[in-house]
Scaffold this active site. Structure first.
Site, PDB file in Angstrom:
ATOM      1  N   ASP A 326      33.821  53.800  37.138  1.00  0.00           N
ATOM      2  CA  ASP A 326      34.622  54.105  38.155  1.00  0.00           C
ATOM      3  C   ASP A 326      35.015  53.039  39.215  1.00  0.00           C
ATOM      4  O   ASP A 326      34.009  52.606  39.756  1.00  0.00           O
ATOM      5  CB  ASP A 326      33.637  55.168  38.952  1.00  0.00           C
ATOM      6  CG  ASP A 326      34.142  55.657  40.452  1.00  0.00           C
ATOM      7  OD1 ASP A 326      34.835  55.247  40.966  1.00  0.00           O
ATOM      8  OD2 ASP A 326      33.355  56.632  40.810  1.00  0.00           O
ATOM      9  N   HIS A 423      52.712  32.946  38.726  1.00  0.00           N
ATOM     10  CA  HIS A 423      53.047  34.253  38.933  1.00  0.00           C
ATOM     11  C   HIS A 423      54.319  35.070  38.687  1.00  0.00           C
ATOM     12  O   HIS A 423      54.777  35.872  38.007  1.00  0.00           O
ATOM     13  CB  HIS A 423      52.839  34.751  40.437  1.00  0.00           C
ATOM     14  CG  HIS A 423      52.617  36.005  40.812  1.00  0.00           C
ATOM     15  ND1 HIS A 423      51.443  36.975  40.660  1.00  0.00           N
ATOM     16  CD2 HIS A 423      53.654  37.136  41.374  1.00  0.00           C
ATOM     17  CE1 HIS A 423      51.650  37.937  40.816  1.00  0.00           C
ATOM     18  NE2 HIS A 423      52.934  38.176  41.361  1.00  0.00           N
TER      19      HIS A 423
END
Ligand code: MEV
Length: 471
Positions: A326, A423
């Site tokens: 989770d 990136h």
């Protein structure tokens, strides 16, 4: 029943309410739906497409194209949640070469952000010949509370807890904890906490748990709900409490806490400063010092700490998701821990002493490797098998390493070349896909940007130039 615009039925309401509801209904672009969850998948899609998407069946096709041909697998996924219409894909990648406590692992990562897996792989490779990552699980206690109000004598309640209630809470949960105790876990401790200085009459039964290899949410919440019942039964059945005291007792809620500061793992790397060679041209000493400054800035400046920790969670969450855990719980816990001093701060730290560079992450994290999705989701099963079927403790270590590696990679770029170079290289494919580039065009662009910095503007300009040339 009054009838208000296109099929909206209102229950019996007063005239004033009816008028205001009429106004709301007339302003609404779409109609509410009754019994949506009871409709079939196709009925749900039809309703949605008609009500919100102008009846355009191209939208139906978008949902359908992600259905799995294997009906059993699709049913399995449909049943993970409610009102499922389709599947939402997330790239599932692998970052190899992670040397963790002497063992070489390939980390499974489910993440949509380009460059996270590449950054992890780069950091893993950097530390591979420097001893790799070392981890220490400092503690594994999970917590939960029965939050209640009691407006009587506090000393009496404390004495009652010490002499009777605490044992009774253990006794009444014995059936629930039986299996967990057989596995070496269970309830570790129960305390009565007086919070009346913060809120009138507010007390807690605060319990700590060892849930072994499971995340333990159901186990903890079941114990806590029994605590709530036992508390009420025992106080109301005890003659030492006055009628007013009994009446004042109210269990507000019983729930685990996702803040687990005592379920914590440290991951660290270290090497001689002189070994911190970077191909950007910066000297190892300058790199180490700039890197340490960057961490110190994140320690003292919440604006930077937020981005710094976000980068750590890029690595943590990707493995949390791939292993069926989770990520919201893991995120919430990490950020609360990062604020524990009263000011939001970095989760990683750095030291340079006697020519040795040390970089570490303390991560409070509660995860499981049994229960939940772990046995159900085929890719989760794959991830856990890939990691050698780890215990929950070992998974904590792997998660911390993933976070530390990600932070190392981000800071390494930030203090040298900047992040945009790497990136944008990774982002190039996203831009080309948006432009509908063919495989040949993609190859052309990878080559074109080999020794140039990728920019959105430059990709589009070159793409248009190519198109014009081919006309
Ligand atoms: C981007 O997802 C994460 C970074 O911004 C983290 C950082 O700045 O440390 C690169």
């Amino acid at each position: 029943m009054p009838f208000v615009s296109e099929g909206i039925f209102l229950a019996q309401v007063s005239n004033a309410n009816f008028l205001s509801l009429t106004k709301i209904a007339l302003r609404m672009k779409h109609r509410p739906v009754e019994g949506f969850s009871k409709k079939s998948k196709q009925q749900k899609i039809d309703w949605l497409v008609n009500e919100y998407l102008g009846g355009d069946t191209a939208y139906t096709e978008i949902l359908r194209q992600y259905w799995n041909d294997d009906a059993a697998l699709q049913k399995l996924h449909d049943e993970f949640s409610e009102n499922t219409l389709s599947n939402f894909y997330m790239p599932y990648g692998i970052a190899p070469n992670f040397l963790i406590d002497g063992e070489l692992l390939a980390l499974p990562m489910a993440v949509e952000e380009s460059s996270v897996v590449a950054a992890a792989s780069k950091a893993a490779k950097f530390w591979l010949d420097k001893g790799g990552f070392k981890t220490t699980v400092i503690n594994e206690r999970k917590l939960g509370h029965t939050h209640f109000i009691y407006k009587g004598e506090g000393i009496k309640l404390q004495a009652f807890f010490n002499h009777h209630l605490r044992d009774k809470l253990f006794e009444d949960t014995a059936d629930i904890t039986k299996n967990m105790r057989a596995r070496g876990g269970g309830i570790l401790d129960i305390k009565l906490v007086d919070k009346t200085a913060d809120l009138e009459g507010y007390y807690q039964l605060k319990a700590s748990f060892d849930t072994r290899d499971s995340m333990g949410a159901n186990f903890i919440n079941s114990c806590l709900e029994q605590f709530g019942r036992t508390l009420v039964n025992e106080v109301t059945g005890d003659a030492s409490f006055t009628e007013d005291e009994k009446k004042s007792l109210q269990v507000v809620m019983n729930i685990l806490s996702n803040y687990t500061p005592d379920c914590i793992v440290r991951a660290e790397v270290s090497c001689k400063v002189e070994d911190l060679k970077d191909d950007s041209g910066i000297s190892p000493e300058e790199f180490a010092n700039k890197f340490k400054q960057a961490v110190t800035i994140a320690e003292i400046e919440p604006y930077r700490a937020t981005t710094h920790n976000k980068g750590i969670m890029n690595g943590v969450d990707a493995v949390v998701i791939a292993t069926g855990n989770d990520f919201r719980a893991v995120e919430a816990c990490a950020h609360t821990y990062a604020s524990r001093s009263g000011s939001y701060s970095s989760l990683t730290h750095c030291a340079i002493e006697d020519g040795v560079f040390r970089f570490w992450l303390d991560l409070p994290v509660s995860v499981g490797v049994v229960g939940g999705l772990t046995a159900l989701h085929p890719l989760v099963r794959f991830s856990l098998a890939l990691l050698g079927k780890p215990s929950a403790t070992k998974l904590m270590s792997i998660l911390a390493v993933s976070g530390l590696a990600q932070n190392f990679a981000a800071l390494r770029s930030l203090v040298t070349t900047g992040i945009q170079k790497g990136h944008m290289k990774m982002h190039l494919m996203n831009i080309l896909n948006q432009l509908g580039a063919t495989d040949d065009e993609k190859d052309y662009f990878v080559n074109y940007f080999k020794d140039k910095t990728v920019s959105h503007h430059e990709v589009i300009a070159e793409f248009n130039r190519l198109k014009k040339e081919s006309i």
